[in-house]
Design an enzyme around this catalytic site. Structure first.
Site, PDB file in Angstrom:
ATOM      1  N   HIS A  55      -6.140 110.966 -39.827  1.00  0.00           N
ATOM      2  CA  HIS A  55      -6.444 112.318 -39.348  1.00  0.00           C
ATOM      3  C   HIS A  55      -6.710 113.232 -40.535  1.00  0.00           C
ATOM      4  O   HIS A  55      -6.544 112.829 -41.684  1.00  0.00           O
ATOM      5  CB  HIS A  55      -5.339 112.851 -38.422  1.00  0.00           C
ATOM      6  CG  HIS A  55      -4.020 113.130 -39.088  1.00  0.00           C
ATOM      7  ND1 HIS A  55      -3.223 112.152 -39.618  1.00  0.00           N
ATOM      8  CD2 HIS A  55      -3.363 114.306 -39.312  1.00  0.00           C
ATOM      9  CE1 HIS A  55      -2.125 112.689 -40.118  1.00  0.00           C
ATOM     10  NE2 HIS A  55      -2.186 114.004 -39.955  1.00  0.00           N
ATOM     11  N   HIS A  57      -5.512 116.047 -41.936  1.00  0.00           N
ATOM     12  CA  HIS A  57      -4.601 116.888 -42.724  1.00  0.00           C
ATOM     13  C   HIS A  57      -4.641 116.531 -44.213  1.00  0.00           C
ATOM     14  O   HIS A  57      -4.785 115.373 -44.593  1.00  0.00           O
ATOM     15  CB  HIS A  57      -3.166 116.778 -42.196  1.00  0.00           C
ATOM     16  CG  HIS A  57      -2.977 117.512 -40.895  1.00  0.00           C
ATOM     17  ND1 HIS A  57      -1.966 117.225 -40.016  1.00  0.00           N
ATOM     18  CD2 HIS A  57      -3.687 118.531 -40.341  1.00  0.00           C
ATOM     19  CE1 HIS A  57      -2.056 118.035 -38.965  1.00  0.00           C
ATOM     20  NE2 HIS A  57      -3.095 118.834 -39.137  1.00  0.00           N
ATOM     21  N   ASP A  59      -2.490 116.272 -46.565  1.00  0.00           N
ATOM     22  CA  ASP A  59      -1.562 115.292 -47.152  1.00  0.00           C
ATOM     23  C   ASP A  59      -1.964 113.850 -46.799  1.00  0.00           C
ATOM     24  O   ASP A  59      -1.307 112.900 -47.223  1.00  0.00           O
ATOM     25  CB  ASP A  59      -0.106 115.582 -46.752  1.00  0.00           C
ATOM     26  CG  ASP A  59       0.150 115.501 -45.257  1.00  0.00           C
ATOM     27  OD1 ASP A  59      -0.667 116.034 -44.484  1.00  0.00           O
ATOM     28  OD2 ASP A  59       1.172 114.896 -44.865  1.00  0.00           O
ATOM     29  N   HIS A  60      -3.069 113.699 -46.066  1.00  0.00           N
ATOM     30  CA  HIS A  60      -3.580 112.365 -45.714  1.00  0.00           C
ATOM     31  C   HIS A  60      -4.954 112.085 -46.315  1.00  0.00           C
ATOM     32  O   HIS A  60      -5.350 110.920 -46.413  1.00  0.00           O
ATOM     33  CB  HIS A  60      -3.618 112.201 -44.189  1.00  0.00           C
ATOM     34  CG  HIS A  60      -2.251 112.316 -43.565  1.00  0.00           C
ATOM     35  ND1 HIS A  60      -1.567 111.250 -43.045  1.00  0.00           N
ATOM     36  CD2 HIS A  60      -1.425 113.390 -43.447  1.00  0.00           C
ATOM     37  CE1 HIS A  60      -0.383 111.655 -42.616  1.00  0.00           C
ATOM     38  NE2 HIS A  60      -0.273 112.950 -42.856  1.00  0.00           N
ATOM     39  N   HIS A 111      -0.922 114.947 -32.279  1.00  0.00           N
ATOM     40  CA  HIS A 111      -0.647 115.677 -33.528  1.00  0.00           C
ATOM     41  C   HIS A 111      -1.908 116.449 -33.937  1.00  0.00           C
ATOM     42  O   HIS A 111      -1.851 117.651 -34.221  1.00  0.00           O
ATOM     43  CB  HIS A 111      -0.219 114.673 -34.595  1.00  0.00           C
ATOM     44  CG  HIS A 111       0.023 115.259 -35.951  1.00  0.00           C
ATOM     45  ND1 HIS A 111       1.051 116.128 -36.216  1.00  0.00           N
ATOM     46  CD2 HIS A 111      -0.626 115.077 -37.123  1.00  0.00           C
ATOM     47  CE1 HIS A 111       1.015 116.469 -37.498  1.00  0.00           C
ATOM     48  NE2 HIS A 111       0.006 115.843 -38.076  1.00  0.00           N
ATOM     49  N   ASP A 135       0.647 110.399 -38.437  1.00  0.00           N
ATOM     50  CA  ASP A 135       1.683 111.343 -38.002  1.00  0.00           C
ATOM     51  C   ASP A 135       1.835 111.335 -36.479  1.00  0.00           C
ATOM     52  O   ASP A 135       2.182 112.363 -35.884  1.00  0.00           O
ATOM     53  CB  ASP A 135       1.349 112.764 -38.470  1.00  0.00           C
ATOM     54  CG  ASP A 135       1.487 112.942 -39.974  1.00  0.00           C
ATOM     55  OD1 ASP A 135       1.962 112.002 -40.648  1.00  0.00           O
ATOM     56  OD2 ASP A 135       1.106 114.018 -40.472  1.00  0.00           O
ATOM     57  N   HIS A 173       5.517 109.524 -42.986  1.00  0.00           N
ATOM     58  CA  HIS A 173       6.563 110.405 -43.542  1.00  0.00           C
ATOM     59  C   HIS A 173       7.953 109.783 -43.403  1.00  0.00           C
ATOM     60  O   HIS A 173       8.245 109.096 -42.426  1.00  0.00           O
ATOM     61  CB  HIS A 173       6.582 111.764 -42.824  1.00  0.00           C
ATOM     62  CG  HIS A 173       5.387 112.614 -43.106  1.00  0.00           C
ATOM     63  ND1 HIS A 173       5.313 113.462 -44.183  1.00  0.00           N
ATOM     64  CD2 HIS A 173       4.206 112.735 -42.456  1.00  0.00           C
ATOM     65  CE1 HIS A 173       4.141 114.087 -44.178  1.00  0.00           C
ATOM     66  NE2 HIS A 173       3.437 113.664 -43.141  1.00  0.00           N
TER      67      HIS A 173
HETATM   68 FE    FE Z   1       1.345 114.299 -42.616  1.00  0.00          FE
HETATM   69 ZN    ZN Z   2      -0.504 115.457 -40.210  1.00  0.00          ZN
END
Ligand code: FE
Ligand code: ZN
Length: 261
Positions: A55, A57, A59-60, A111, A135, A173
């Site tokens: 996805h 985001h 942090d990905h 998410h 996530d 995570h």
């Molecule tokens: Fe994340």
């Molecule tokens: Zn995420």
């Protein structure tokens, strides 16, 4: 061909980046940061073949451009999200073939609205089934509903719960202990949950990731896969007595978690 090895690479405060390799070639999943990936590729003398994104985001995807530019790796990602281009967009039931194995793409909105997961059912090169779910599903919990609806997330989690029990759950995570604190508040009479929490406490004290989990474990301990069970439903009723239908119970459970400290 060599069998595949799975490596957990911690990043930021609590992210896990995933690297799968055969001794010569590698893929990574959700590289939010290129630096620890590049260090591992160098250490093991691996060539990066592909990047799988679940996805959009940061942090990905934060390390995607750097890794692609450095290695020429092919990038796979969800059909309907903004991902660093060029990306091969994949959706429901598509197959991603990398390192000699096949991943089936599952659309798991909730998410984010376009979130996907990658599932390998097991093979000679990696006998244990493997799930990269970003996530969506965490150990003991699930992702926050930033874009999707409770109904979507419930359906997505149900599809993941239907995978083989021994499937390795490679989520993104290390949220397990805080998830389990909430899980115990919801489902405190669950003996499997009590035992799993003690196990995870010990793991973390030794600095060991609690991830990957397994689908079979999650079905026993994760309240978000158990919102249909008598114990979880009774607790949710205390929190929100109007939640009766399955989707409403799930929505109330997610809202309870959002407000839980
Ligand atoms: Fe994340
Ligand atoms: Zn995420």
């Amino acid at each position: 061909m060599n069998t595949l090895s799975l490596i957990t690479i911690p990043a930021f405060d609590d992210n896990y980046l995933w690297l799968l390799h055969n001794g010569a070639n590698a893929i990574v999943v959700d590289p939010g940061d290129a630096v620890p990936i590049q260090a591992k590729l160098k250490e093991l003398n691996l060539k990066l073949e592909a990047i799988l994104v679940t996805h959009h985001h940061a942090d990905h995807v934060g390390g995607v451009d750097t890794l692609r530019n450095a290695t020429g790796a092919h990038v796979y990602g969800p059909a309907f999200e903004v991902i660093p281009e060029p990306v091969q967009r994949v959706g429901s039931a598509d197959t991603v073939s990398v390192l000699g194995i096949d991943f089936t793409v599952m659309e798991v909105p909730g998410h984010t609205s376009g979130h996907i997961a990658y599932f390998h059912k097991g093979s000679n090169l990696h006998p244990t089934p493997l799930l990269f779910c970003g996530d969506t599903l965490f150990s003991g919990g699930c992702g926050r509903l930033f874009e999707g609806t409770p109904a979507q997330m419930l359906k997505s989690l149900s599809a993941l719960a239907a995978l083989p029990e021994d499937t390795l759950v490679c989520c993104a995570h290390e949220y397990t202990l805080s998830n389990l604190k909430f899980a115990l508040a919801v489902d405190g009479a669950n003996a499997d949950l009590i035992a799993y929490e003690a196990h995870c406490q010990a793991q973390r004290k030794s600095g060991i990731p609690t991830i990957p989990s397994r689908i079979g474990i999650e079905k026993k301990i994760n309240p978000f896969l158990r919102s249909h069970t008598a114990g979880v439903m009774a607790s949710v009723e205390q929190y929100n007595a109007t939640a009766k239908a399955a989707t409403d119970v799930f929505a109330a459970l997610r809202e309870w978690k959002n407000n839980f400290r």
